[in-house]
Design a protein around this motif. Structure first.
Motif, PDB file in Angstrom:
ATOM      1  N   SER A 157       0.930  -1.289   0.054  1.00 21.24           N
ATOM      2  CA  SER A 157      -0.014  -0.245  -0.071  1.00 21.24           C
ATOM      3  C   SER A 157       0.795   1.141   0.138  1.00 21.24           C
ATOM      4  O   SER A 157       0.508   2.476  -0.724  1.00 21.24           O
ATOM      5  N   GLY A 158       2.100   1.239   0.732  1.00 23.46           N
ATOM      6  CA  GLY A 158       2.563   2.377   0.717  1.00 23.46           C
ATOM      7  C   GLY A 158       3.545   2.469  -0.449  1.00 23.46           C
ATOM      8  O   GLY A 158       3.811   3.696  -1.123  1.00 23.46           O
ATOM      9  N   LEU A 159       4.091   1.577  -0.901  1.00 17.22           N
ATOM     10  CA  LEU A 159       4.963   1.367  -2.185  1.00 17.22           C
ATOM     11  C   LEU A 159       4.121   1.732  -3.543  1.00 17.22           C
ATOM     12  O   LEU A 159       4.697   2.689  -4.356  1.00 17.22           O
ATOM     13  N   ASP A 160       2.814   1.545  -3.548  1.00 16.66           N
ATOM     14  CA  ASP A 160       2.261   1.930  -4.504  1.00 16.66           C
ATOM     15  C   ASP A 160       2.043   3.604  -4.642  1.00 16.66           C
ATOM     16  O   ASP A 160       1.564   4.019  -6.139  1.00 16.66           O
ATOM     17  N   LYS A 161       2.244   3.998  -3.623  1.00 15.72           N
ATOM     18  CA  LYS A 161       2.139   5.709  -3.724  1.00 15.72           C
ATOM     19  C   LYS A 161       3.416   6.313  -4.023  1.00 15.72           C
ATOM     20  O   LYS A 161       3.376   7.535  -4.345  1.00 15.72           O
ATOM     21  N   LEU A 162       4.682   5.548  -4.331  1.00 12.95           N
ATOM     22  CA  LEU A 162       5.943   6.144  -4.559  1.00 12.95           C
ATOM     23  C   LEU A 162       6.094   6.196  -6.054  1.00 12.95           C
ATOM     24  O   LEU A 162       5.722   5.266  -6.561  1.00 12.95           O
ATOM     25  N   PRO A 163       7.128   7.025  -6.294  1.00  9.14           N
ATOM     26  CA  PRO A 163       7.424   7.232  -7.855  1.00  9.14           C
ATOM     27  C   PRO A 163       7.959   5.726  -8.097  1.00  9.14           C
ATOM     28  O   PRO A 163       8.925   5.333  -7.611  1.00  9.14           O
ATOM     29  N   ALA A 164       7.651   5.544  -9.511  1.00  6.43           N
ATOM     30  CA  ALA A 164       8.533   4.294 -10.159  1.00  6.43           C
ATOM     31  C   ALA A 164       9.647   4.651 -10.920  1.00  6.43           C
ATOM     32  O   ALA A 164       9.733   5.751 -11.477  1.00  6.43           O
ATOM     33  N   THR A 165      10.629   3.945 -11.106  1.00  3.17           N
ATOM     34  CA  THR A 165      11.923   4.251 -11.590  1.00  3.17           C
ATOM     35  C   THR A 165      11.657   3.915 -13.208  1.00  3.17           C
ATOM     36  O   THR A 165      10.828   3.073 -13.599  1.00  3.17           O
ATOM     37  N   THR A 166      12.244   4.645 -14.229  1.00  2.75           N
ATOM     38  CA  THR A 166      12.194   4.401 -15.387  1.00  2.75           C
ATOM     39  C   THR A 166      13.466   4.015 -16.110  1.00  2.75           C
ATOM     40  O   THR A 166      13.607   3.708 -17.432  1.00  2.75           O
ATOM     41  N   THR A 167      14.562   3.838 -15.271  1.00  6.54           N
ATOM     42  CA  THR A 167      15.866   3.302 -15.853  1.00  6.54           C
ATOM     43  C   THR A 167      16.167   1.915 -15.289  1.00  6.54           C
ATOM     44  O   THR A 167      15.654   1.436 -14.369  1.00  6.54           O
ATOM     45  N   GLY A 168      17.193   1.526 -15.745  1.00 11.35           N
ATOM     46  CA  GLY A 168      17.692   0.185 -15.225  1.00 11.35           C
ATOM     47  C   GLY A 168      18.031   0.542 -13.677  1.00 11.35           C
ATOM     48  O   GLY A 168      18.759   1.488 -13.290  1.00 11.35           O
ATOM     49  N   ILE A 169      17.820  -0.500 -12.778  1.00 14.01           N
ATOM     50  CA  ILE A 169      18.452  -0.793 -11.472  1.00 14.01           C
ATOM     51  C   ILE A 169      19.199  -1.883 -11.242  1.00 14.01           C
ATOM     52  O   ILE A 169      19.070  -2.851 -12.029  1.00 14.01           O
ATOM     53  N   TRP A 170      20.139  -2.106 -10.250  1.00 14.82           N
ATOM     54  CA  TRP A 170      21.213  -2.937 -10.105  1.00 14.82           C
ATOM     55  C   TRP A 170      21.060  -3.572  -8.710  1.00 14.82           C
ATOM     56  O   TRP A 170      20.942  -3.115  -7.865  1.00 14.82           O
ATOM     57  N   GLN A 171      21.624  -4.965  -8.938  1.00 14.12           N
ATOM     58  CA  GLN A 171      21.837  -5.801  -7.856  1.00 14.12           C
ATOM     59  C   GLN A 171      23.180  -6.334  -8.256  1.00 14.12           C
ATOM     60  O   GLN A 171      23.619  -6.586  -9.511  1.00 14.12           O
ATOM     61  N   GLY A 172      23.769  -7.089  -7.363  1.00 17.04           N
ATOM     62  CA  GLY A 172      25.007  -7.782  -7.604  1.00 17.04           C
ATOM     63  C   GLY A 172      25.688  -8.709  -6.459  1.00 17.04           C
ATOM     64  O   GLY A 172      25.014  -8.627  -5.499  1.00 17.04           O
ATOM     65  N   MET A 173      26.460  -9.578  -6.973  1.00 12.05           N
ATOM     66  CA  MET A 173      26.953 -10.716  -6.135  1.00 12.05           C
ATOM     67  C   MET A 173      28.204 -11.193  -6.619  1.00 12.05           C
ATOM     68  O   MET A 173      28.633 -10.909  -7.640  1.00 12.05           O
ATOM     69  N   PRO A 174      29.089 -11.936  -5.561  1.00  9.58           N
ATOM     70  CA  PRO A 174      30.101 -12.654  -6.134  1.00  9.58           C
ATOM     71  C   PRO A 174      29.808 -13.686  -7.314  1.00  9.58           C
ATOM     72  O   PRO A 174      28.634 -14.151  -7.222  1.00  9.58           O
ATOM     73  N   LYS A 215      36.042 -11.294  -8.864  1.00 12.53           N
ATOM     74  CA  LYS A 215      35.060 -11.708  -9.894  1.00 12.53           C
ATOM     75  C   LYS A 215      33.656 -11.817  -9.310  1.00 12.53           C
ATOM     76  O   LYS A 215      33.425 -12.214  -8.379  1.00 12.53           O
ATOM     77  N   THR A 216      32.875 -10.648 -10.431  1.00  6.20           N
ATOM     78  CA  THR A 216      31.626 -10.464  -9.538  1.00  6.20           C
ATOM     79  C   THR A 216      30.400 -10.757 -10.736  1.00  6.20           C
ATOM     80  O   THR A 216      30.886 -11.019 -11.883  1.00  6.20           O
ATOM     81  N   MET A 217      29.402 -10.682 -10.211  1.00  9.09           N
ATOM     82  CA  MET A 217      28.169 -10.585 -11.260  1.00  9.09           C
ATOM     83  C   MET A 217      27.198  -9.384 -10.900  1.00  9.09           C
ATOM     84  O   MET A 217      26.993  -9.191  -9.788  1.00  9.09           O
ATOM     85  N   LEU A 218      26.964  -8.714 -11.957  1.00  3.38           N
ATOM     86  CA  LEU A 218      26.122  -7.393 -11.907  1.00  3.38           C
ATOM     87  C   LEU A 218      24.955  -7.723 -12.746  1.00  3.38           C
ATOM     88  O   LEU A 218      24.810  -8.022 -13.932  1.00  3.38           O
ATOM     89  N   LEU A 219      23.693  -7.335 -12.223  1.00  8.26           N
ATOM     90  CA  LEU A 219      22.410  -7.584 -12.783  1.00  8.26           C
ATOM     91  C   LEU A 219      21.596  -6.357 -12.978  1.00  8.26           C
ATOM     92  O   LEU A 219      21.542  -5.663 -11.935  1.00  8.26           O
ATOM     93  N   SER A 220      21.035  -5.897 -14.022  1.00 11.09           N
ATOM     94  CA  SER A 220      20.573  -4.804 -14.290  1.00 11.09           C
ATOM     95  C   SER A 220      18.924  -5.192 -14.574  1.00 11.09           C
ATOM     96  O   SER A 220      18.663  -5.962 -15.339  1.00 11.09           O
ATOM     97  N   TYR A 221      17.959  -4.495 -13.860  1.00  8.88           N
ATOM     98  CA  TYR A 221      16.373  -4.789 -14.227  1.00  8.88           C
ATOM     99  C   TYR A 221      15.868  -3.892 -14.813  1.00  8.88           C
ATOM    100  O   TYR A 221      16.109  -2.441 -14.346  1.00  8.88           O
TER     101      TYR A 221
END
Length: 315
Positions: A157-174, A215-221
């Motif tokens: 309910s709270g998240l639905d009121k927040l602005p949405a991103t329009t560009t790629g966003i990132w996570q990463g891990m070994p 040595k890493t892994m980066l993911l863009s959503y």
């Protein structure tokens, strides 16, 4: 499930369909030196630790929480009451969240909605509410998630009121062999899990290399309607949340350096529209006069231009 290993080697976790709880080894606590500089000051480590928990699954997690949306939007106390026993000193942290959350909100969130986001990111006893939610999702068991339905309803309910991103966003891990196999396969379908992302990849990459090796892994959503929760978290760092159940495909995959590091871009996949068969209405049948010279012009108790002296049926 998690990864464990030495400072220079990460042992891949046991096989599983769910990647939502893949986490790297505990970060090193070496003192900063010339060869081991402190992390960049722009992001605190608590946010970075959320960004390196890859929020992907090979099975759709949404059926596990089907029905959470029917819960009423209540207070944070009501939302966390079903999981009170899983959170030590829950009453204290709820009170703390309500006192320190971003409220009043320029986006129209209530205090309880804002506090639900704050407590999601709050660390205590080396754990987060987000950790417990991810563990519940990783069980693939609805009974483990049902106690969280009220909280998920308040959070959404709270998240639905927040602005949405329009560009790629990132996570990463070994680097992880299992996840790499999924990402490098064009046929793999993946789904998002509940998780946090960074708005850019630079600081995340530096954090991973400093703490887990080169040595890493980066993911863009991309196109996942991520919600910017910056200023609503305990860390106040730039952060975007993604909701579970978005179908993803790998649009671009590349090995980017001599260490074998990988960057993968994931794009939302839309299912093809269902084919709908439109049934034609049955054609009207008319009775035709058997007398050729009539030409269907004889009249009677029937619609105009329909012959009265009929004997033959035609479409």
């Amino acid at each position: 499930m998690g990864c464990c290993g030495s400072k220079n080697k990460v042992v891949p976790p046991a096989k599983s369909n769910a990647y939502s709880t893949i986490t790297p080894a505990t970060a090193r606590d070496d003192k900063p030196t010339a060869n081991n500089p402190p992390p960049p000051p722009q992001q605190d480590n608590s946010a970075m630790q959320r960004f390196n928990k890859v929020a992907l699954s090979t099975t759709n997690p949404l059926p596990l929480v089907s029905g959470y949306g029917d819960e009423p939007v209540g207070t944070l106390e009501e939302a966390l009451q079903p999981v009170d026993g899983r959170i030590d000193n829950a009453a204290h942290y709820i009170q703390d969240a309500k006192a320190k959350c971003h409220f009043p909100s320029e986006h129209g969130l209530t205090r309880d909605e804002s506090a639900a986001i704050y407590i999601y990111s709050k660390k205590w006893n080396n754990r987060y509410v987000s950790d417990q939610l991810q563990q519940a999702f990783s069980t693939q068991n609805r009974s483990q998630l049902q106690p969280w339905y009220k909280y998920l309803r308040l959070l959404k309910s709270g998240l639905d009121k927040l602005p949405a991103t329009t560009t790629g966003i990132w996570q990463g891990m070994p680097f992880d062999d299992r996840l790499n196999e999924k990402l490098s396969s064009n046929s793999t379908v993946l789904y998002t899990c509940l998780g946090s992302c960074a708005p850019t990849d630079g600081e995340l990459k530096s954090y991973l290399q400093k703490n887990y090796g080169p040595k890493t892994m980066l993911l863009s959503y991309e196109s996942v309607n991520g919600k910017a929760i910056t200023n609503y978290t305990a860390s106040k760092s730039p952060e975007i949340m993604i909701w579970p159940g978005i179908k993803m495909g790998v649009s671009k995959y590349a090995v980017v350096d001599s260490n074998g590091s990988v960057v993968a871009h994931l794009l939302k996949k839309n299912d093809p529209p269902k084919q709908v068969t439109i049934k034609k209405p049955p054609s009207e049948k008319h009775f035709v006069c058997p007398t050729n010279c009539c030409g269907n012009r004889c009249r009677g108790n029937h619609k105009p231009e329909h012959c009265y002296g009929f004997s033959n049926l035609q479409n």
